[in-house]
Design an enzyme around this catalytic site. Structure first.
Site, PDB file in Angstrom:
ATOM      1  N   LYS A 198     -59.111 111.699  -4.874  1.00  0.00           N
ATOM      2  CA  LYS A 198     -59.203 111.403  -6.313  1.00  0.00           C
ATOM      3  C   LYS A 198     -59.311 109.905  -6.579  1.00  0.00           C
ATOM      4  O   LYS A 198     -60.143 109.473  -7.365  1.00  0.00           O
ATOM      5  CB  LYS A 198     -57.966 111.931  -7.064  1.00  0.00           C
ATOM      6  CG  LYS A 198     -57.793 113.424  -7.020  1.00  0.00           C
ATOM      7  CD  LYS A 198     -56.701 113.882  -7.970  1.00  0.00           C
ATOM      8  CE  LYS A 198     -55.323 113.313  -7.672  1.00  0.00           C
ATOM      9  NZ  LYS A 198     -54.704 113.706  -6.411  1.00  0.00           N
ATOM     10  N   ARG A 245     -50.219 117.058 -14.245  1.00  0.00           N
ATOM     11  CA  ARG A 245     -49.766 117.621 -12.974  1.00  0.00           C
ATOM     12  C   ARG A 245     -48.894 118.850 -13.173  1.00  0.00           C
ATOM     13  O   ARG A 245     -48.460 119.466 -12.196  1.00  0.00           O
ATOM     14  CB  ARG A 245     -48.937 116.571 -12.238  1.00  0.00           C
ATOM     15  CG  ARG A 245     -49.647 115.910 -11.077  1.00  0.00           C
ATOM     16  CD  ARG A 245     -48.692 114.897 -10.527  1.00  0.00           C
ATOM     17  NE  ARG A 245     -48.930 114.481  -9.195  1.00  0.00           N
ATOM     18  CZ  ARG A 245     -49.594 113.371  -8.861  1.00  0.00           C
ATOM     19  NH1 ARG A 245     -50.150 112.636  -9.783  1.00  0.00           N
ATOM     20  NH2 ARG A 245     -49.699 113.023  -7.603  1.00  0.00           N
ATOM     21  N   ARG A 302     -54.628 106.257   5.284  1.00  0.00           N
ATOM     22  CA  ARG A 302     -55.089 105.483   4.128  1.00  0.00           C
ATOM     23  C   ARG A 302     -54.155 104.314   3.803  1.00  0.00           C
ATOM     24  O   ARG A 302     -52.978 104.318   4.133  1.00  0.00           O
ATOM     25  CB  ARG A 302     -55.271 106.382   2.901  1.00  0.00           C
ATOM     26  CG  ARG A 302     -54.030 106.585   2.084  1.00  0.00           C
ATOM     27  CD  ARG A 302     -54.371 107.273   0.785  1.00  0.00           C
ATOM     28  NE  ARG A 302     -53.170 107.845   0.205  1.00  0.00           N
ATOM     29  CZ  ARG A 302     -53.161 108.699  -0.786  1.00  0.00           C
ATOM     30  NH1 ARG A 302     -54.293 109.112  -1.315  1.00  0.00           N
ATOM     31  NH2 ARG A 302     -52.027 109.157  -1.263  1.00  0.00           N
ATOM     32  N   ARG A 351     -48.628 103.341   1.599  1.00  0.00           N
ATOM     33  CA  ARG A 351     -47.708 103.745   0.530  1.00  0.00           C
ATOM     34  C   ARG A 351     -46.454 104.350   1.141  1.00  0.00           C
ATOM     35  O   ARG A 351     -46.545 105.090   2.115  1.00  0.00           O
ATOM     36  CB  ARG A 351     -48.380 104.787  -0.376  1.00  0.00           C
ATOM     37  CG  ARG A 351     -49.288 104.177  -1.391  1.00  0.00           C
ATOM     38  CD  ARG A 351     -50.118 105.196  -2.123  1.00  0.00           C
ATOM     39  NE  ARG A 351     -49.402 106.386  -2.598  1.00  0.00           N
ATOM     40  CZ  ARG A 351     -49.963 107.299  -3.391  1.00  0.00           C
ATOM     41  NH1 ARG A 351     -51.225 107.154  -3.786  1.00  0.00           N
ATOM     42  NH2 ARG A 351     -49.290 108.350  -3.781  1.00  0.00           N
ATOM     43  N   ARG A 367     -45.023 116.537  -1.114  1.00  0.00           N
ATOM     44  CA  ARG A 367     -45.981 116.368  -2.227  1.00  0.00           C
ATOM     45  C   ARG A 367     -46.969 117.540  -2.266  1.00  0.00           C
ATOM     46  O   ARG A 367     -47.370 117.981  -3.336  1.00  0.00           O
ATOM     47  CB  ARG A 367     -46.711 115.021  -2.091  1.00  0.00           C
ATOM     48  CG  ARG A 367     -45.782 113.850  -2.428  1.00  0.00           C
ATOM     49  CD  ARG A 367     -46.307 112.535  -1.932  1.00  0.00           C
ATOM     50  NE  ARG A 367     -47.565 112.164  -2.547  1.00  0.00           N
ATOM     51  CZ  ARG A 367     -48.449 111.343  -1.997  1.00  0.00           C
ATOM     52  NH1 ARG A 367     -48.221 110.818  -0.806  1.00  0.00           N
ATOM     53  NH2 ARG A 367     -49.546 111.045  -2.623  1.00  0.00           N
TER      54      ARG A 367
HETATM   55  P1  AMP Z   1     -50.378 109.632  -7.106  1.00  0.00           P
HETATM   56  O1  AMP Z   1     -50.728 108.199  -6.871  1.00  0.00           O
HETATM   57  O2  AMP Z   1     -51.207 110.273  -8.155  1.00  0.00           O
HETATM   58  O3  AMP Z   1     -50.340 110.420  -5.820  1.00  0.00           O
HETATM   59  O4  AMP Z   1     -48.873 109.639  -7.689  1.00  0.00           O
HETATM   60  C1  AMP Z   1     -47.802 109.104  -6.935  1.00  0.00           C
HETATM   61  C2  AMP Z   1     -46.475 109.656  -7.452  1.00  0.00           C
HETATM   62  O5  AMP Z   1     -46.286 109.278  -8.827  1.00  0.00           O
HETATM   63  C3  AMP Z   1     -46.361 111.165  -7.446  1.00  0.00           C
HETATM   64  O6  AMP Z   1     -45.978 111.691  -6.185  1.00  0.00           O
HETATM   65  C4  AMP Z   1     -45.272 111.379  -8.516  1.00  0.00           C
HETATM   66  O7  AMP Z   1     -44.006 111.047  -8.001  1.00  0.00           O
HETATM   67  C5  AMP Z   1     -45.644 110.329  -9.553  1.00  0.00           C
HETATM   68  N1  AMP Z   1     -46.594 110.838 -10.567  1.00  0.00           N
HETATM   69  C6  AMP Z   1     -47.876 110.413 -10.790  1.00  0.00           C
HETATM   70  N2  AMP Z   1     -48.451 111.080 -11.800  1.00  0.00           N
HETATM   71  C7  AMP Z   1     -47.524 111.963 -12.229  1.00  0.00           C
HETATM   72  C8  AMP Z   1     -47.519 112.975 -13.238  1.00  0.00           C
HETATM   73  N3  AMP Z   1     -48.600 113.216 -13.995  1.00  0.00           N
HETATM   74  N4  AMP Z   1     -46.392 113.697 -13.402  1.00  0.00           N
HETATM   75  C9  AMP Z   1     -45.284 113.482 -12.646  1.00  0.00           C
HETATM   76  N5  AMP Z   1     -45.222 112.558 -11.676  1.00  0.00           N
HETATM   77  C10 AMP Z   1     -46.333 111.797 -11.454  1.00  0.00           C
END
Ligand code: AMP
Length: 217
Positions: A18, A94, A130, A158, A169
């Site tokens: 994404k 999400r 990554r 990360r 996750r």
């Molecule tokens: P991402 O970079 O999209 O993988 O997001 C990293 C982390 O941020 C996720 O594992 C969640 O802990 C938090 N996070 C990001 N977007 C959301 C969302 N829409 N709802 C809840 N937690 C989020």
């Protein structure tokens, strides 16, 4: 449903590409892009009140509460709505609750969803390799040989990309986010996310053309 598309949602498991697709689109289309993961990581980096509250949640690979996320996205959408540009959301919604709230913030028929489909073993393999930029948050996939980001920032792993956290996750994704895909069944376009970033980008470009969204001139 034939209204103008104002909002694109990128859906897909962690590591499905994404972030890479969103960066590709932001460079070529006149769109406003934001990633809720990047916004949250920035809060953590800046040690804001919110950052302190969510740090442990991010590290464990759990989801931040719907109320916090809904407010954050609503505020960001309102900031750019007057520009009339298409908004691209990466990482939100999400949960089904977030999707329902988004339908109230933007007109439901102005929203389309692109889902990247990649199998679980492939995402774990991708994520283990990554890196992200510590300064601007850009994602560098497994094939990228860059040693520093084009903005000059350091490329780091990360903290939530450790394998045990990735597995959590993925489980969270199955339990909480797959229902979002079903919720959007009448507005979703599914794309196979396997292949090189260029191959996936081509499919996404075709998809945007089909939605009447043109590249920047
Ligand atoms: P991402 O970079 O999209 O993988 O997001 C990293 C982390 O941020 C996720 O594992 C969640 O802990 C938090 N996070 C990001 N977007 C959301 C969302 N829409 N709802 C809840 N937690 C989020």
């Amino acid at each position: 449903m034939s209204g103008k598309i104002n909002l694109l949602v990128l859906l897909g498991a962690p590591g499905s590409g994404k972030g890479t697709v969103a960066q590709h689109l932001a460079e070529r289309y006149d769109i406003c892009y934001f990633s809720t993961g990047n916004l949250l990581r920035n809060e953590v980096k800046e040690k804001t009140d919110l950052g302190r509250k969510v740090e442990a949640i991010l590290e464990a690979g759990n989801l931040v509460g719907d109320d916090v996320m809904n407010e954050m996205v609503k505020t960001n959408i309102e900031k750019v709505a007057a520009s009339g540009k298409v908004i691209l959301l990466d990482g939100y919604p999400r949960t089904k609750n977030q999707a329902e709230v988004l339908d109230k913030v933007a007109a439901a028929d102005s929203i389309r969803v692109i889902e990247l489909d990649v199998d679980a073993d492939e995402v774990v393999a991708r994520i283990s390799k990554r890196r992200v930029c510590a300064k601007c948050g850009a994602t560098y996939g497994p094939m990228d040989k860059a040693e520093v980001c084009s903005c000059g920032g350091e490329l780091i792993k990360r903290t939530d990309d450790e394998e045990s956290v990735v597995r959590n996750r993925l489980n969270t994704y199955k339990e909480k986010t797959l229902p979002v895909s079903a919720y959007y069944s009448d507005r979703i376009i599914k794309i196979c996310g396997k292949g090189t970033p260029e191959e996936v980008a081509r499919k996404v470009n075709d998809c945007l053309r089909g939605l009447g969204i043109e590249k920047r001139r």
